[in-house]
Design an enzyme around this catalytic site. Sequence first.
Site, PDB file in Angstrom:
ATOM      1  N   GLU A  76       0.843  -1.165  -0.008  1.00  0.00           N
ATOM      2  CA  GLU A  76       0.040   0.026  -0.024  1.00  0.00           C
ATOM      3  C   GLU A  76       0.891   1.327   0.000  1.00  0.00           C
ATOM      4  O   GLU A  76       2.041   1.206   0.669  1.00  0.00           O
ATOM      5  CB  GLU A  76      -0.875   0.008   1.308  1.00  0.00           C
ATOM      6  CG  GLU A  76      -1.931  -1.076   1.091  1.00  0.00           C
ATOM      7  CD  GLU A  76      -3.011  -0.781   2.347  1.00  0.00           C
ATOM      8  OE1 GLU A  76      -2.809  -0.132   3.085  1.00  0.00           O
ATOM      9  OE2 GLU A  76      -3.960  -1.669   2.371  1.00  0.00           O
TER      10      GLU A  76
ATOM     11  N   HIS B  81      -4.158  12.442 -26.003  1.00  0.00           N
ATOM     12  CA  HIS B  81      -4.204  11.591 -27.242  1.00  0.00           C
ATOM     13  C   HIS B  81      -5.247  11.924 -27.916  1.00  0.00           C
ATOM     14  O   HIS B  81      -5.194  12.127 -29.237  1.00  0.00           O
ATOM     15  CB  HIS B  81      -4.202  10.187 -26.556  1.00  0.00           C
ATOM     16  CG  HIS B  81      -4.693   9.344 -27.625  1.00  0.00           C
ATOM     17  ND1 HIS B  81      -3.589   8.902 -28.313  1.00  0.00           N
ATOM     18  CD2 HIS B  81      -5.691   8.372 -27.924  1.00  0.00           C
ATOM     19  CE1 HIS B  81      -4.085   7.809 -29.005  1.00  0.00           C
ATOM     20  NE2 HIS B  81      -5.361   7.694 -28.875  1.00  0.00           N
TER      21      HIS B  81
ATOM     22  N   ASP C 264      -1.242   8.014 -38.637  1.00  0.00           N
ATOM     23  CA  ASP C 264      -2.537   7.466 -38.991  1.00  0.00           C
ATOM     24  C   ASP C 264      -3.362   8.647 -38.944  1.00  0.00           C
ATOM     25  O   ASP C 264      -2.988   9.820 -38.879  1.00  0.00           O
ATOM     26  CB  ASP C 264      -3.027   6.504 -37.782  1.00  0.00           C
ATOM     27  CG  ASP C 264      -2.915   7.039 -36.683  1.00  0.00           C
ATOM     28  OD1 ASP C 264      -2.928   8.494 -36.477  1.00  0.00           O
ATOM     29  OD2 ASP C 264      -2.518   6.545 -35.333  1.00  0.00           O
TER      30      ASP C 264
ATOM     31  N   LYS D  99      -4.112   3.430 -41.856  1.00  0.00           N
ATOM     32  CA  LYS D  99      -3.760   2.212 -40.945  1.00  0.00           C
ATOM     33  C   LYS D  99      -4.851   1.394 -40.765  1.00  0.00           C
ATOM     34  O   LYS D  99      -6.035   2.025 -40.694  1.00  0.00           O
ATOM     35  CB  LYS D  99      -3.297   2.639 -39.591  1.00  0.00           C
ATOM     36  CG  LYS D  99      -2.730   1.619 -38.712  1.00  0.00           C
ATOM     37  CD  LYS D  99      -1.972   2.651 -37.524  1.00  0.00           C
ATOM     38  CE  LYS D  99      -2.726   2.783 -36.351  1.00  0.00           C
ATOM     39  NZ  LYS D  99      -2.228   3.281 -35.279  1.00  0.00           N
TER      40      LYS D  99
ATOM     41  N   ARG E 253      -6.454  -1.634 -38.338  1.00  0.00           N
ATOM     42  CA  ARG E 253      -6.433  -2.400 -37.293  1.00  0.00           C
ATOM     43  C   ARG E 253      -6.672  -4.143 -37.825  1.00  0.00           C
ATOM     44  O   ARG E 253      -7.654  -4.521 -38.155  1.00  0.00           O
ATOM     45  CB  ARG E 253      -7.228  -2.232 -36.178  1.00  0.00           C
ATOM     46  CG  ARG E 253      -6.977  -2.991 -35.021  1.00  0.00           C
ATOM     47  CD  ARG E 253      -7.470  -2.210 -33.742  1.00  0.00           C
ATOM     48  NE  ARG E 253      -6.176  -1.203 -33.448  1.00  0.00           N
ATOM     49  CZ  ARG E 253      -5.469  -1.011 -32.635  1.00  0.00           C
ATOM     50  NH1 ARG E 253      -4.735  -2.351 -32.695  1.00  0.00           N
ATOM     51  NH2 ARG E 253      -4.669  -0.079 -32.393  1.00  0.00           N
TER      52      ARG E 253
ATOM     53  N   ASP F 234       4.144  11.923 -33.922  1.00  0.00           N
ATOM     54  CA  ASP F 234       3.129  11.175 -33.301  1.00  0.00           C
ATOM     55  C   ASP F 234       2.851  11.651 -31.615  1.00  0.00           C
ATOM     56  O   ASP F 234       3.818  12.493 -31.480  1.00  0.00           O
ATOM     57  CB  ASP F 234       3.462   9.784 -33.113  1.00  0.00           C
ATOM     58  CG  ASP F 234       1.954   8.886 -33.092  1.00  0.00           C
ATOM     59  OD1 ASP F 234       1.119   9.374 -32.841  1.00  0.00           O
ATOM     60  OD2 ASP F 234       2.430   7.523 -33.349  1.00  0.00           O
TER      61      ASP F 234
ATOM     62  N   GLY G 272       5.979   0.014 -32.613  1.00  0.00           N
ATOM     63  CA  GLY G 272       5.256  -0.516 -33.719  1.00  0.00           C
ATOM     64  C   GLY G 272       4.777   0.154 -34.594  1.00  0.00           C
ATOM     65  O   GLY G 272       4.968   0.253 -35.841  1.00  0.00           O
TER      66      GLY G 272
HETATM   67  C1  R5P Z   1      -2.300   5.552 -31.659  1.00  0.00           C
HETATM   68  O1  R5P Z   1      -3.361   6.021 -31.512  1.00  0.00           O
HETATM   69  C2  R5P Z   1      -1.281   6.494 -30.909  1.00  0.00           C
HETATM   70  O2  R5P Z   1      -1.229   7.610 -31.325  1.00  0.00           O
HETATM   71  C3  R5P Z   1       0.141   6.016 -31.154  1.00  0.00           C
HETATM   72  O3  R5P Z   1       0.555   6.110 -32.460  1.00  0.00           O
HETATM   73  C4  R5P Z   1       0.569   4.707 -30.486  1.00  0.00           C
HETATM   74  O4  R5P Z   1      -0.097   4.449 -28.925  1.00  0.00           O
HETATM   75  C5  R5P Z   1       1.897   4.462 -30.473  1.00  0.00           C
HETATM   76  O5  R5P Z   1       2.251   3.290 -29.906  1.00  0.00           O
HETATM   77  P1  R5P Z   1       3.164   2.222 -30.321  1.00  0.00           P
HETATM   78  O6  R5P Z   1       4.501   2.784 -30.149  1.00  0.00           O
HETATM   79  O7  R5P Z   1       3.348   1.073 -29.336  1.00  0.00           O
HETATM   80  O8  R5P Z   1       2.976   1.725 -31.500  1.00  0.00           O
END
Ligand code: R5P
Length: 313
Positions: free
Chosen positions: A41, A132, A171, A194, A196, A220, A227
């Site tokens: 804790e 985000h 993206d 992109k 999924r 980003d 990734g």
């Molecule tokens: C996705 O929507 C975010 O904007 C980033 O592109 C993503 O979270 C990056 O994560 P990673 O480096 O694991 O691909």
Amino acid sequence: MNLPNFALFSGTANPDLTGAIGHALDRRVSPSRVEHFPDGELSVHLDEPVRGQSVFIVQSLAPPVTENLFQLLLFVDACRRAAAGRVTAIVPYLGYSRADRRHARREPITASMVASLFQTVGLDHLVTLDMHTPQIEGFYHLPVDALTAVPSLCNEIKDRLSPGTVVVSPDEGRVKMAGEFAGRLGATVAVLQKQRESGTETKIIQVIGDVRDRPCLIIDDMITTGGTIANAIEALLKAGARPEITVAAAHGVLTNGSRARLCHPAVREVLVTDTIAPTHSKWPQLRVVSIAPLLAAAIQRLVARESIANLFQ
Ligand code: R5P
């Protein structure tokens, strides 16, 4: 610096950043203790009074995310119970933000739940950076100021980019941010479409825009596993981009394995800010831009009850 009195506390996620903010404001970081009981804790103790004061607590929701979140909640609760005047959380990286909607049935909306927790403990104001998605602000029924690292990243990089560089959004979600980079750098924008494949796998199905024989700046909000950026590099080179790629992101979460994914011979430089404490010391391509001057300027204006609008320019 002649500012009204306020207290600056630091969680344990990134004390160097808090120290740099304090240095820029000519204020010491107020002493506090974060301890674990033998059963795991957490306990937080403020080592000086805050009665009636404006309090700023700096804590990123970086890994270990849940631990750092809980710590921040305890800091806010401690301030409230010690009769602080106003409590502002400076959360340079707001973790749990990707869970901003239900991706499937029987899932939580964690970003919304985090906002409710902050309100429950009595937070007055949240200052963060490159959220985000901007609509996360709607989960909060308190003032949210979401600053951006784009000007700081552009200032750092503008003199090192080759002429003709294309700013690439990895993206559809980052198109606006790419536009902000491009506007400052006088560059054009390309977008990667992109798709999924599964919960963890995505693939690029199309490069929208002209990248043939052009250097690229992939931007980003965050790099976690690397990734997304690794897929983007592959797609751009396949589309004929020059093997001269720079990467810039506000938040370098950089989990294990991210360095290996980004160590591509075409990558010249990877830029992130210090919203998350840097842990990769031997990575020659990695450059960390400090966001402390921006956060210090925000605190300075908030304490003086001035607008922070010009910090977005
Ligand atoms: C996705 O929507 C975010 O904007 C980033 O592109 C993503 O979270 C990056 O994560 P990673 O480096 O694991 O691909």
